[in-house]
Design a protein around this motif. Structure first.
Motif, short mmCIF file in Angstrom:
data_model
loop_
_atom_site.label_atom_id
_atom_site.label_comp_id
_atom_site.label_asym_id
_atom_site.label_seq_id
_atom_site.Cartn_x
_atom_site.Cartn_y
_atom_site.Cartn_z
N LEU A 25 39.97 32.39 44.31
CA LEU A 25 38.76 33.21 44.26
C LEU A 25 39.03 34.69 44.54
O LEU A 25 38.28 35.55 44.09
CB LEU A 25 37.71 32.66 45.24
CG LEU A 25 37.29 31.21 44.97
CD1 LEU A 25 36.30 30.72 46.01
CD2 LEU A 25 36.67 31.06 43.57
N TYR A 26 40.11 34.99 45.27
CA TYR A 26 40.43 36.42 45.49
C TYR A 26 40.67 37.09 44.14
O TYR A 26 40.33 38.25 43.93
CB TYR A 26 41.69 36.63 46.34
CG TYR A 26 41.80 35.83 47.62
CD1 TYR A 26 40.68 35.29 48.25
CD2 TYR A 26 43.05 35.60 48.22
CE1 TYR A 26 40.80 34.55 49.42
CE2 TYR A 26 43.17 34.87 49.39
CZ TYR A 26 42.04 34.35 49.98
OH TYR A 26 42.17 33.62 51.13
N VAL A 27 41.29 36.33 43.24
CA VAL A 27 41.65 36.87 41.92
C VAL A 27 40.46 36.82 40.96
O VAL A 27 40.22 37.76 40.22
CB VAL A 27 42.85 36.05 41.36
CG1 VAL A 27 43.21 36.52 39.97
CG2 VAL A 27 44.05 36.16 42.29
N GLN A 28 39.70 35.73 41.05
CA GLN A 28 38.55 35.57 40.12
C GLN A 28 37.41 36.52 40.45
O GLN A 28 36.73 37.01 39.57
CB GLN A 28 37.99 34.15 40.22
CG GLN A 28 38.69 33.13 39.36
CD GLN A 28 38.29 31.71 39.81
OE1 GLN A 28 37.18 31.47 40.26
NE2 GLN A 28 39.22 30.79 39.69
N LYS A 63 46.24 46.52 41.40
CA LYS A 63 45.97 45.57 40.31
C LYS A 63 46.25 44.13 40.72
O LYS A 63 45.86 43.20 40.02
CB LYS A 63 46.79 45.93 39.08
CG LYS A 63 46.24 47.14 38.34
CD LYS A 63 46.95 47.38 37.04
CE LYS A 63 46.32 48.56 36.33
NZ LYS A 63 47.09 48.95 35.14
N LYS A 64 46.95 43.95 41.81
CA LYS A 64 47.16 42.60 42.34
C LYS A 64 46.00 42.30 43.30
O LYS A 64 46.06 42.55 44.50
CB LYS A 64 48.52 42.51 43.05
CG LYS A 64 49.69 42.67 42.09
CD LYS A 64 49.69 41.52 41.08
CE LYS A 64 50.79 41.64 40.03
NZ LYS A 64 50.68 40.60 38.99
N GLY A 100 45.76 33.90 37.33
CA GLY A 100 45.28 35.13 36.69
C GLY A 100 46.21 36.29 37.04
O GLY A 100 47.02 36.21 37.96
N ALA A 101 46.04 37.39 36.28
CA ALA A 101 46.97 38.52 36.38
C ALA A 101 47.02 39.15 37.77
O ALA A 101 48.01 39.76 38.16
CB ALA A 101 46.60 39.57 35.33
N GLY A 102 45.93 39.01 38.52
CA GLY A 102 45.86 39.65 39.84
C GLY A 102 46.56 38.89 40.94
O GLY A 102 46.45 39.23 42.12
N TYR A 103 47.30 37.82 40.60
CA TYR A 103 47.92 36.98 41.63
C TYR A 103 49.32 37.48 41.99
O TYR A 103 50.07 37.94 41.14
CB TYR A 103 48.03 35.54 41.15
CG TYR A 103 48.47 34.57 42.23
CD1 TYR A 103 47.62 34.25 43.27
CD2 TYR A 103 49.75 34.01 42.22
CE1 TYR A 103 48.03 33.36 44.28
CE2 TYR A 103 50.17 33.12 43.21
CZ TYR A 103 49.29 32.81 44.23
OH TYR A 103 49.69 31.94 45.22
N GLN A 104 49.62 37.41 43.25
CA GLN A 104 50.98 37.68 43.73
C GLN A 104 51.17 36.75 44.92
O GLN A 104 50.21 36.50 45.66
CB GLN A 104 51.07 39.15 44.16
CG GLN A 104 52.48 39.67 44.25
CD GLN A 104 52.53 41.20 44.32
OE1 GLN A 104 51.61 41.82 44.81
NE2 GLN A 104 53.61 41.77 43.83
#
Ligand code: UGA
Length: 335
Positions: free
Chosen positions: A82-85, A142-143, A294-298
């Protein structure tokens, strides 16, 4: 003692409430959107529960902060998917809504016991993480995964500053991968749960387990009963030993790689009747983090708590090993 638990129906809140009602004579005032986890608390004469939303029911929240001796604001989104979504929902709930609560505690001079997070240490390569000296290291904007870490970190700093300037009584605690009964709903299909419940859900539905980033990354897991023991010691605050302190609450000895965790869980489920053939029915695959979440994941590669503060000031240490804790959790969901 009158204790206010916001988010009383969540994983931590519900486990804490049921323990306290059995073992202490305190009055618990609780609010949550849902009461599904509270079957053993509802109706208890010392459990005063209101179904509600802390963002909407602000008056109730303020009145109860005024009325209680200590406040545990557990309402937060604490799930990396959910942090990314929806990073703004994390900011609005975890930071903004909780800032209001912190400020009421300052106004009414109430003790706040605030859930910080292991995530504040971010990608710091130290091992173990020290509450007093470790740097808090997060990735680029962006992460979006880091919005949770930043929201919690900022509140840690705000609470600390109110403590210094206005004498706000506080304790910060940092959960390190707590798990156990009532963590997430394993019967729902989806890929948005924290790892133990996600893997269990996959196993029970006989779906592939996905090792994000290959599964070499490690976590230290802590069983909820040990976590509740630490929390109770913090709330009781013998000799004021928890005042103004930060506590990592985790088990440095229960470290496992995510790939190792998957293997362990399949083995344990395989011992339960009806699941003898589970190993041949569940495949273990891998995916890149950005594809899975998703792209924002690290990701964080390793995260070990130093728990000397908890040992010294709370007299606490973890007692349930990882295998045992997994067995008890799986037994709970299969019962
Ligand atoms: C968690 C969450 O942010 C919070 O619940 C909490 O504040 C904190 O850390 C904590 O409890 O210490 P994380 O440990 O990354 O973060 O959360 P999980 O979603 O449980 O993931 C653990 C690891 O398993 C990650 O490396 C993740 O990529 C991996 N994973 C997760 C998989 O390989 N496959 C999955 O299906 C799910």
């Amino acid at each position: 003692m009158k204790l206010l638990i916001l988010g009383a129906g969540g994983f931590i809140g519900s486990n804490l409430s049921s323990w306290l009602l059995k073992h202490r004579d305190w009055d618990i005032y609780g609010m949550d959107l849902n009461s599904g986890n509270l079957a053993d608390c509802l109706g208890h004469p010392r459990f005063h529960f209101t179904q509600g939303n802390i963002i909407i029911d602000k008056k109730w929240v303020e009145e109860h902060i005024k009325k209680c001796d200590a406040v545990l604001p557990l309402v937060a989104i604490a799930n990396p998917a959910l942090y990314v979504q929806n990073p703004l929902a994390v900011f609005e709930l975890d930071f903004e809504a909780n800032l209001d609560i912190v400020r009421h505690c300052v106004t009414y001079k109430k003790r706040i016991i605030f859930p910080s997070t292991s995530e504040v240490y971010g990608m710091n390569p130290d091992s173990p993480y020290d509450e007093e000296t470790s740097n808090l290291v997060v990735g680029p904007i962006k992460k979006e995964r880091w919005i949770y870490s930043c929201s919690k970190q900022m509140l840690d700093r705000v609470i600390y500053a109110y403590g210094k300037r206005d004498g706000l009584p506080f304790t910060l605690f940092r959960p390190f991968n707590w798990f156990g009964p009532r963590l997430d709903n394993v019967w729902e299909e989806g890929k948005a749960s924290r790892v133990v419940s996600q893997f269990l859900s996959n196993i029970l539905h006989k779906r592939d387990i996905v090792l994000v980033g290959g599964g070499a990354q490690k976590r230290c897991f802590l069983y909820i009963d040990d976590a509740i023991d630490a929390l109770v010691r913090i709330i009781e605050n013998k000799n004021g030993n928890a005042d103004g302190r930060i506590f990592n609450i985790g088990d440095p000895k229960s470290e496992a790689s995510i790939a190792g965790l998957a293997e362990m869980m399949i083995d344990i489920v395989g011992v339960f009747p009806g699941f003898e053939n589970i190993r041949s029915q569940v495949k273990i695959t891998t995916a890149i983090g950005e594809e899975h979440y998703g792209a924002g994941y690290q990701d964080v590669q390793k995260r070990v708590p130093k728990i000397d503060n908890a040992i010294q000031y709370l007299g606490w240490k973890p007692t349930t090993g990882l295998q045992d804790a997994l067995r008890q959790t799986i037994a709970y969901y299969l019962a």
